[in-house]
Design an enzyme around this catalytic site. Structure first.
Site, PDB file in Angstrom:
ATOM      1  N   ILE A   1      -5.973  -9.600   2.131  1.00  0.00           N
ATOM      2  CA  ILE A   1      -5.900  -9.794   3.583  1.00  0.00           C
ATOM      3  C   ILE A   1      -4.705  -9.034   4.145  1.00  0.00           C
ATOM      4  CG2 ILE A   1      -5.539 -11.515   5.418  1.00  0.00           C
ATOM      5  CD1 ILE A   1      -7.054 -13.462   3.390  1.00  0.00           C
ATOM      6  N   ASP A   2      -4.977  -8.176   5.074  1.00  0.00           N
ATOM      7  CA  ASP A   2      -3.929  -7.407   5.747  1.00  0.00           C
ATOM      8  C   ASP A   2      -4.119  -7.464   7.265  1.00  0.00           C
ATOM      9  OD1 ASP A   2      -2.021  -5.655   6.593  1.00  0.00           O
ATOM     10  OD2 ASP A   2      -2.773  -3.907   5.534  1.00  0.00           O
TER      11      ASP A   2
ATOM     12  N   ASP B   1      -1.249  -1.850  -3.992  1.00  0.00           N
ATOM     13  CA  ASP B   1      -2.591  -1.864  -3.383  1.00  0.00           C
ATOM     14  C   ASP B   1      -3.103  -0.418  -3.270  1.00  0.00           C
ATOM     15  OD1 ASP B   1      -4.755  -3.062  -2.107  1.00  0.00           O
ATOM     16  OD2 ASP B   1      -3.842  -2.911  -0.112  1.00  0.00           O
ATOM     17  N   HIS B   2      -4.299  -0.175  -3.752  1.00  0.00           N
ATOM     18  CA  HIS B   2      -4.937   1.146  -3.628  1.00  0.00           C
ATOM     19  C   HIS B   2      -4.096   2.304  -4.161  1.00  0.00           C
ATOM     20  CE1 HIS B   2      -8.426  -0.294  -1.411  1.00  0.00           C
ATOM     21  NE2 HIS B   2      -7.601  -1.035  -0.680  1.00  0.00           N
TER      22      HIS B   2
ATOM     23  N   ASP C   1      -7.214   2.958  -7.676  1.00  0.00           N
ATOM     24  CA  ASP C   1      -8.440   3.024  -6.879  1.00  0.00           C
ATOM     25  C   ASP C   1      -9.123   4.377  -7.086  1.00  0.00           C
ATOM     26  OD1 ASP C   1     -10.483   3.030  -5.115  1.00  0.00           O
ATOM     27  OD2 ASP C   1      -9.293   2.535  -3.346  1.00  0.00           O
TER      28      ASP C   1
ATOM     29  N   SER D   1     -10.351  -9.732   5.747  1.00  0.00           N
ATOM     30  CA  SER D   1      -9.848 -10.377   6.962  1.00  0.00           C
ATOM     31  C   SER D   1     -11.024 -10.923   7.755  1.00  0.00           C
ATOM     32  CB  SER D   1      -9.059  -9.370   7.813  1.00  0.00           C
ATOM     33  OG  SER D   1      -7.733  -9.270   7.324  1.00  0.00           O
TER      34      SER D   1
ATOM     35  N   GLY E   1     -10.815  -5.999   1.860  1.00  0.00           N
ATOM     36  CA  GLY E   1     -11.400  -6.015   3.208  1.00  0.00           C
ATOM     37  C   GLY E   1     -11.860  -7.395   3.641  1.00  0.00           C
TER      38      GLY E   1
ATOM     39  N   SER F   1       0.855  -1.192   0.000  1.00  0.00           N
ATOM     40  CA  SER F   1       0.000   0.000   0.000  1.00  0.00           C
ATOM     41  C   SER F   1       0.888   1.238   0.000  1.00  0.00           C
ATOM     42  CB  SER F   1      -0.849   0.003   1.272  1.00  0.00           C
ATOM     43  OG  SER F   1      -0.003   0.195   2.401  1.00  0.00           O
TER      44      SER F   1
ATOM     45  N   HIS G   1     -12.691  -2.661   5.208  1.00  0.00           N
ATOM     46  CA  HIS G   1     -11.288  -2.656   5.654  1.00  0.00           C
ATOM     47  C   HIS G   1     -11.148  -2.571   7.165  1.00  0.00           C
ATOM     48  CE1 HIS G   1     -10.527  -1.257   1.402  1.00  0.00           C
ATOM     49  NE2 HIS G   1      -9.593  -2.173   1.542  1.00  0.00           N
TER      50      HIS G   1
HETATM   51  P1  13P Z   1      -8.428  -6.211   5.622  1.00  0.00           P
HETATM   52  O1  13P Z   1      -8.310  -4.945   6.420  1.00  0.00           O
HETATM   53  O2  13P Z   1      -9.758  -6.846   5.820  1.00  0.00           O
HETATM   54  O3  13P Z   1      -7.303  -7.143   5.884  1.00  0.00           O
HETATM   55  O4  13P Z   1      -8.361  -5.794   4.059  1.00  0.00           O
HETATM   56  C1  13P Z   1      -7.132  -5.608   3.420  1.00  0.00           C
HETATM   57  C2  13P Z   1      -7.271  -4.996   2.071  1.00  0.00           C
HETATM   58  O5  13P Z   1      -8.325  -4.927   1.470  1.00  0.00           O
HETATM   59  C3  13P Z   1      -6.040  -4.487   1.456  1.00  0.00           C
HETATM   60  O6  13P Z   1      -6.293  -3.846   0.246  1.00  0.00           O
HETATM   61  O1  G3H Z   2      -6.604  -1.629   2.260  1.00  0.00           O
HETATM   62  C1  G3H Z   2      -5.773  -1.224   3.054  1.00  0.00           C
HETATM   63  C2  G3H Z   2      -4.676  -2.076   3.534  1.00  0.00           C
HETATM   64  O2  G3H Z   2      -5.043  -2.760   4.696  1.00  0.00           O
HETATM   65  C3  G3H Z   2      -3.436  -1.284   3.713  1.00  0.00           C
HETATM   66  O3  G3H Z   2      -3.405  -0.610   4.911  1.00  0.00           O
HETATM   67  O4  G3H Z   2      -2.775   1.629   4.103  1.00  0.00           O
HETATM   68  O5  G3H Z   2      -2.509   1.043   6.511  1.00  0.00           O
HETATM   69  O6  G3H Z   2      -1.000   0.040   4.791  1.00  0.00           O
HETATM   70  P1  G3H Z   2      -2.361   0.600   5.083  1.00  0.00           P
HETATM   71 ZN    ZN Z   3      -8.193  -2.830   0.177  1.00  0.00          ZN
END
Ligand code: 13P
Ligand code: G3H
Ligand code: ZN
Length: 313
Positions: free
Chosen positions: A259-260, A84-85, A106, A218, A216, A50, A182
């Site tokens: 998954i983060d 990511d994003h 995004d 998790s 999102g 990210s 998220h």
């Molecule tokens: P979680 O916060 O549910 O792990 O989602 C992660 C995510 O969508 C990263 O782009």
């Molecule tokens: O979608 C978001 C991810 O969980 C990344 O989180 O921006 O805090 O690294 P972050």
């Molecule tokens: Zn995300």
């Protein structure tokens, strides 16, 4: 096999009724935990960074950590590196120019036409350089970087808009909003979450064969929340996405599941548990080893229970 794009992974996943895990990476131990699990289970994997990860670890470190993962696994499993994003064209371009094999633009919080314009611009540039593109339509609630979308402002993806969006942008996969969100605190305690598989099905009817992405995702396993709280933490009760519902989505057109938060919980649980048991330890190699072990355990469980990607490398 050097870093790969997700094209082949998604084709096989779509046809095989499974999904690829896209796990967020922020440091070496997280990369190692994820990749060791994927390697042991012979599963393809996506490592994603990210904007926050890039700010924390610096792009060069992340890039070389991911390349190290390819080398350490003897090129035996397909590994993709994904942005990511990505917030705008510039960040996507910089990742395309610096070795990422996949980027997400995004534009989901922008008006429809603007989202189309920026996603198309990224797709054209990325494709010229052999990189694939994920875009998003619909808005998830929750926290991502500095953006906090309140649940009432979240919007399910409109199935009537997906064909126009994909045709006009030329993107390779589409992230949709069907009730995932998220962060660790997705739903109020006591809530029984239901992701809208009916909306997913409508989208699939409109875009047969097209790879769908779920952010999102998790599930916030109680085990790790409990370990954190039993060892000096003070997390509130948290409710995540039920794993059986994600598995259902993976059997349909969902080819990438993000998954983060679960990995953050695992790393923190291992470190807290270690330091509580050994208050005299101050060598990071001792306590981070335990955090990394839980990251690996979580990814192992996801591959088996959610993704279904074992032995698909
Ligand atoms: P979680 O916060 O549910 O792990 O989602 C992660 C995510 O969508 C990263 O782009
Ligand atoms: O979608 C978001 C991810 O969980 C990344 O989180 O921006 O805090 O690294 P972050
Ligand atoms: Zn995300």
């Amino acid at each position: 096999m050097p870093l790969v794009t997700t094209t082949e992974m998604f084709k096989k996943a779509y046809n095989g009724g499974y999904a690829i895990g896209a796990f967020n990476v922020n440091n070496m131990e997280i990369v190692q935990g994820i990749v060791e699990a994927a390697w042991e289970l012979h599963s393809p994997v996506i490592l994603q960074a990210s904007a926050g990860a890039r700010k924390y670890a610096q792009p060069a470190y992340l890039k070389h950590l991911v390349e190290a993962a390819v080398e350490a696994t003897n090129n035996e499993i397909p590994i993709a590196m994904h942005l990511d994003h990505g917030a705008d064209f510039e960040i996507c371009k910089s990742c395309v120019d610096n070795g990422f094999t996949s980027v997400m633009i995004d534009g989901s919080s922008r008006p429809f036409e603007e989202n189309i314009a920026v996603s198309k611009q990224v797709a054209e540039y990325a494709h010229e350089h052999g990189v694939v593109v994920e875009a998003e339509l619909g808005t998830l609630s929750g926290v991502e970087d500095d953006v906090n979308v309140a649940a009432e402002n979240a919007q399910y993806t409109d199935p009537d808009k997906v064909v126009e969006f994909v045709e006009k942008t030329g993107v390779d996969s589409l992230a949709i909003a069907i009730g995932t969100s998220h962060g660790a605190y997705k739903f109020k305690p006591g809530t029984v979450p239901h992701i809208r598989l009916d909306i997913l099905d409508e989208i699939v009817k409109k875009l047969p064969g097209f790879p769908i992405v779920l952010h999102g995702s998790s599930s916030v396993p109680k085990k790790y929340v409990d370990i954190i709280n039993a060892n000096g933490g003070a997390l509130r009760d948290a409710v995540g996405i039920p794993e059986d519902q994600l598995r259902e989505a993976a059997k349909r057109a969902v080819c990438k599941i993000n998954i983060d938060s679960d990995l953050r919980l695992g790393l923190t649980a291992g470190i807290r548990e270690h330091l509580q048991a050994h208050p005299d330890h101050f060598d990071p190699r001792q306590y981070i080893t335990d955090g990394r072990a839980y990251v690996k355990e979580i990814v192992h469980d996801k591959i088996i229970n959610v993704l279904g990607s074992e032995n698909k490398a």
